[in-house]
Design a protein around this motif. Structure first.
Motif, short mmCIF file in Angstrom:
data_model
loop_
_atom_site.label_atom_id
_atom_site.label_comp_id
_atom_site.label_asym_id
_atom_site.label_seq_id
_atom_site.Cartn_x
_atom_site.Cartn_y
_atom_site.Cartn_z
N THR A 1 0.85 -1.18 0.00
CA THR A 1 0.00 0.00 0.00
C THR A 1 0.89 1.24 0.00
N PRO A 2 0.36 2.38 -0.35
CA PRO A 2 1.15 3.60 -0.33
C PRO A 2 1.73 3.87 1.05
N ALA A 3 2.93 4.41 1.07
CA ALA A 3 3.60 4.69 2.33
C ALA A 3 2.84 5.78 3.09
N VAL A 4 2.81 5.61 4.38
CA VAL A 4 2.19 6.61 5.24
C VAL A 4 3.18 6.98 6.32
N THR A 5 3.00 8.12 6.89
CA THR A 5 3.90 8.57 7.94
C THR A 5 3.70 7.75 9.19
N SER A 6 4.71 7.78 10.08
CA SER A 6 4.63 7.04 11.33
C SER A 6 3.45 7.50 12.16
N SER A 7 3.19 8.80 12.15
CA SER A 7 2.08 9.31 12.95
C SER A 7 0.75 8.79 12.44
N ARG A 8 0.58 8.74 11.12
CA ARG A 8 -0.67 8.21 10.57
C ARG A 8 -0.80 6.74 10.87
N ARG A 9 0.28 6.00 10.80
CA ARG A 9 0.22 4.59 11.15
C ARG A 9 -0.21 4.41 12.60
N TRP A 10 0.39 5.22 13.46
CA TRP A 10 0.07 5.10 14.88
C TRP A 10 -1.40 5.44 15.13
N VAL A 11 -1.89 6.49 14.51
CA VAL A 11 -3.28 6.90 14.69
C VAL A 11 -4.23 5.81 14.21
N ARG A 12 -3.94 5.21 13.04
CA ARG A 12 -4.80 4.15 12.52
C ARG A 12 -4.78 2.93 13.43
N GLU A 13 -3.59 2.61 13.94
CA GLU A 13 -3.49 1.44 14.81
C GLU A 13 -4.28 1.65 16.10
N VAL A 14 -4.16 2.85 16.67
CA VAL A 14 -4.91 3.16 17.88
C VAL A 14 -6.41 3.15 17.60
N ALA A 15 -6.82 3.68 16.45
CA ALA A 15 -8.24 3.73 16.11
C ALA A 15 -8.82 2.33 15.99
N VAL A 16 -8.11 1.44 15.28
CA VAL A 16 -8.62 0.08 15.10
C VAL A 16 -8.63 -0.67 16.42
N THR A 17 -7.55 -0.53 17.20
CA THR A 17 -7.49 -1.21 18.50
C THR A 17 -8.59 -0.74 19.42
N THR A 18 -8.81 0.57 19.47
CA THR A 18 -9.87 1.12 20.32
C THR A 18 -11.24 0.63 19.86
N LEU A 19 -11.45 0.59 18.56
CA LEU A 19 -12.72 0.11 18.02
C LEU A 19 -12.99 -1.33 18.45
N LEU A 20 -12.02 -2.21 18.24
CA LEU A 20 -12.23 -3.62 18.55
C LEU A 20 -12.36 -3.84 20.05
N LEU A 21 -11.57 -3.10 20.84
CA LEU A 21 -11.70 -3.22 22.29
C LEU A 21 -13.08 -2.78 22.75
N GLY A 22 -13.56 -1.67 22.22
CA GLY A 22 -14.90 -1.19 22.59
C GLY A 22 -15.99 -2.15 22.18
N VAL A 23 -15.87 -2.70 20.97
CA VAL A 23 -16.87 -3.67 20.49
C VAL A 23 -16.87 -4.90 21.38
N GLY A 24 -15.66 -5.41 21.74
CA GLY A 24 -15.59 -6.60 22.58
C GLY A 24 -16.19 -6.37 23.95
N LEU A 25 -15.87 -5.24 24.58
CA LEU A 25 -16.42 -4.95 25.91
C LEU A 25 -17.93 -4.79 25.87
N LEU A 26 -18.43 -4.12 24.84
CA LEU A 26 -19.87 -3.88 24.74
C LEU A 26 -20.63 -5.18 24.48
N LEU A 27 -20.18 -5.95 23.52
CA LEU A 27 -20.94 -7.13 23.10
C LEU A 27 -20.83 -8.30 24.07
N PHE A 28 -19.70 -8.45 24.72
CA PHE A 28 -19.50 -9.65 25.52
C PHE A 28 -19.61 -9.42 27.03
N PHE A 29 -19.38 -8.20 27.51
CA PHE A 29 -19.40 -7.97 28.95
C PHE A 29 -20.56 -7.09 29.42
#
Length: 591
Positions: free
Chosen positions: A33-61
């Protein structure tokens, strides 16, 4: 935008950056994929991790302890763990203070440990199922990111977390989610080592062997047999049996497996002898596979509708995923890309699990749940590859659209008529239980499914892949939250509340020397909520009431209202209470 933009129909890989508990050893992506800056990578990783963590806590707990334990499996596991704490016997599981050999020991240990942390109750009993469901969601994302990219892996994780089957088993005190977690990790570790080009990742082999051992301690020999069949068939198809087996360090793995899994089997066999062999291996394994137990029977195609409905709405993506396998069917034994080998491995995984249990004479929908993580990754592969412009695979994607739309419309119609359908079934099967009070929930769910999945289909046809996935996931999350708030409590009110109330009455009023009796009734919840041993009297054994009256003081007898005509013929007992399709009889008005 949460994920990278839509991929082309040539099925190229997305980004694979971020934390990697599964090493990146599956080959270099065919097109980066096209190169992205380290900051954009970090932001995307945090966004996806937060999304999945929130979904897991909401749906299962969320509101995990809002419902009573449902008969018959949940309270049986919960009570066995409670009795383990009371007796101090951590080797032989007991239910109703009698040995219970339905399943191995690990799940009872886990619930008992949760009791020590959270106290005895519904939350602790269901905690590990919810934790493993959330853990599998994260594991699927982290594993899938290596070959599917962040976008495809996120789709796979959402598909796993938001399908009907995962929600039911992830919020229930049963062993299926624990088995799926262990088996999934075993297969993930194998595939990672299989794709590695050096020996730096072979330490994961021992994680895989550990996972297999824990699977065997969760549900017995099936925890070894299923992963073995998946791996063996995959290697045979790829013609790499000898080359791969030499890298799997079988002797060291067998030693680790033996150290983890074997001691409990030796100890329980020494304590119980042939009784354990007969109850565990013969009755609950061989007899279940070769015969029909508890009338759980089904035909050869039993699991096809289970996959379609249990994996809804993401089951609509499977024709497209199969289309990608069909496109390489003539090259399965030739050189394949890492993505193509993963596709083959996932379909072998699903096929082995479904076919194995299709030959079983006893069938339950939950039997094939170990295939759902593979189905989720197939959804991620199909969604990441084919939500954009459709070229050669347009026929498969059109089938996906029709399948999802057809199932959504069918479910909407069922929901619109659910109160009437449920009442007819109640009057035919159990006319004494109170009507289901669903309120407006079925109608809201019907509208939600039609509107939400309709928007997803429209977005997909327009090439708006992110919008389609988001609409599907949000629709399911809202539907699940509504079901937890409105539908499940209505079911509990009609099916479980009366038994729970009678068990509480027995716990409060019966003294030492009195006894609670279940007449022609399989209700382990009576044992768990009364916190005392329950005598079982079957139909035709009514003479046993006299013996209990002689041996004990006060009797509390719980039965279905349909059995009351037989109870009225038993001398010296009389009704104390009637509620919700059940009756409470006794031989004394007071202690």
């Amino acid at each position: 935008m949460l994920w990278p933009g839509p991929q082309s129909a040539s099925w190229q890989v997305g980004s694979s950056v971020g934390l990697r508990p599964f090493p990146l050893c599956m080959g270099t992506p065919e097109k980066a994929t096209p190169a992205v800056t380290s900051s954009r990578r970090w932001v995307r990783e945090v966004a996806v991790t937060t999304l999945l963590l929130g979904v897991g806590l909401l749906l299962f707990f969320y509101r995990l302890d809002s419902l009573y334990l449902f008969d018959a499996d949940e309270p049986a596991y919960a009570e066995a763990a409670r009795e383990m704490l009371i007796s101090g016997d951590w080797i032989t599981p007991h239910f109703n203070f009698q040995p219970r050999f339905d399943k191995p020991i690990l799940f009872y240990w886990l619930i008992a440990l949760a009791y020590k942390s959270f106290g005895i109750g519904e939350y602790a009993a269901r905690f590990w199922s919810a934790a493993f469901a959330a853990g599998l969601t994260a594991s699927i994302y982290l594993f899938g990111r290596q070959l599917l990219g962040r976008r495809g892996a996120c789709i796979a994780a959402l598909a796993f977390a938001t399908n009907v089957g995962t929600i039911v088993l992830g919020r229930a005190a049963v062993t299926d989610m624990t088995l799926a977690f262990c088996m999934t990790w075993a297969l993930f570790c194998f595939f990672d080592v299989y794709r590695a080009t050096d020996k730096t990742h072979e330490s994961l082999l021992f994680v895989g062997y550990l996972a297999v051992a824990l699977a065997v301690l969760t549900k017995g020999p099936i925890g070894l047999l299923l992963p073995g069949l998946v791996i063996g068939l995959f290697l045979i198809i790829r013609r790499k049996v000898r080359a791969t087996l030499s890298r799997l360090r079988l002797l060291s793995g067998l030693a680790l497996f033996t150290v983890i899994a074997l001691p409990w089997y030796v100890l329980v066999l020494r304590e119980n002898g042939w009784t354990f062999v007969q109850g565990f291996f013969v009755q609950h394994h061989l007899n279940r596979y070769l015969g029909v137990v508890s009338s759980h029977v089904g035909g050869p195609l039993y699991f096809l509708p289970v996959v379609a409905l249990g994996y809804f709405p993401w089951s609509g993506t499977l024709p497209n995923a199969f289309g990608h396998l069909w496109a390489i069917r003539s090259r399965l034994r030739d050189e394949l890309t890492g993505r193509q080998e993963l596709l083959l491995f996932l379909w072998v995984w699903c096929g082995v699990v479904v076919l194995f249990f299709s030959f079983s004479h006893t069938k339950l929908p939950s039997y094939i749940f170990p295939a759902v993580p593979a189905l989720a990754l197939l959804t991620g592969a199909a969604g990441e590859a084919a939500i954009d412009e459709r070229q050669q695979g347009w026929r498969w994607e059109r089938a996906c659209d029709w399948l999802v739309g057809g199932m959504a419309c069918s479910l909407a119609v069922i929901l619109l008529f659910l109160p009437s359908i449920a009442d007819r079934i109640r009057l035919r099967e159990a006319p004494d239980i109170p009507p289901f009070d669903f309120g407006l929930a079925p109608y809201v769910l019907a509208v939600l499914l039609l509107v939400g999945l309709g928007l997803a289909l429209v977005a997909r046809r327009r090439g708006q892949g992110d919008m389609a996935v988001a609409a599907t996931a949000v629709t399911m999350i809202l539907s699940i939250v509504l079901a937890v708030h409105q539908v499940a409590p209505a079911i509990q009110e009609s099916l479980q509340k009366s038994l729970h109330d009678f068990a509480i009455i027995a716990r409060q009023e019966l003294r030492h020397g009195d006894i609670l009796v279940a007449y022609d009734l399989n209700a382990p919840s009576l044992v768990f909520y009364s916190k005392r041993q329950v005598a079982i009297i079957k139909r035709g054994e009514e003479a046993g009431f006299h013996g209990l009256a002689v041996s004990y003081g006060r009797l509390f007898i719980v039965a279905k209202a349909a059995a009351e005509t037989r109870l009225q013929q038993v001398p010296d007992i009389f009704p104390l209470d009637r509620r919700g399709g059940y009756v409470l009889y006794s031989n004394r008005y007071s202690p």
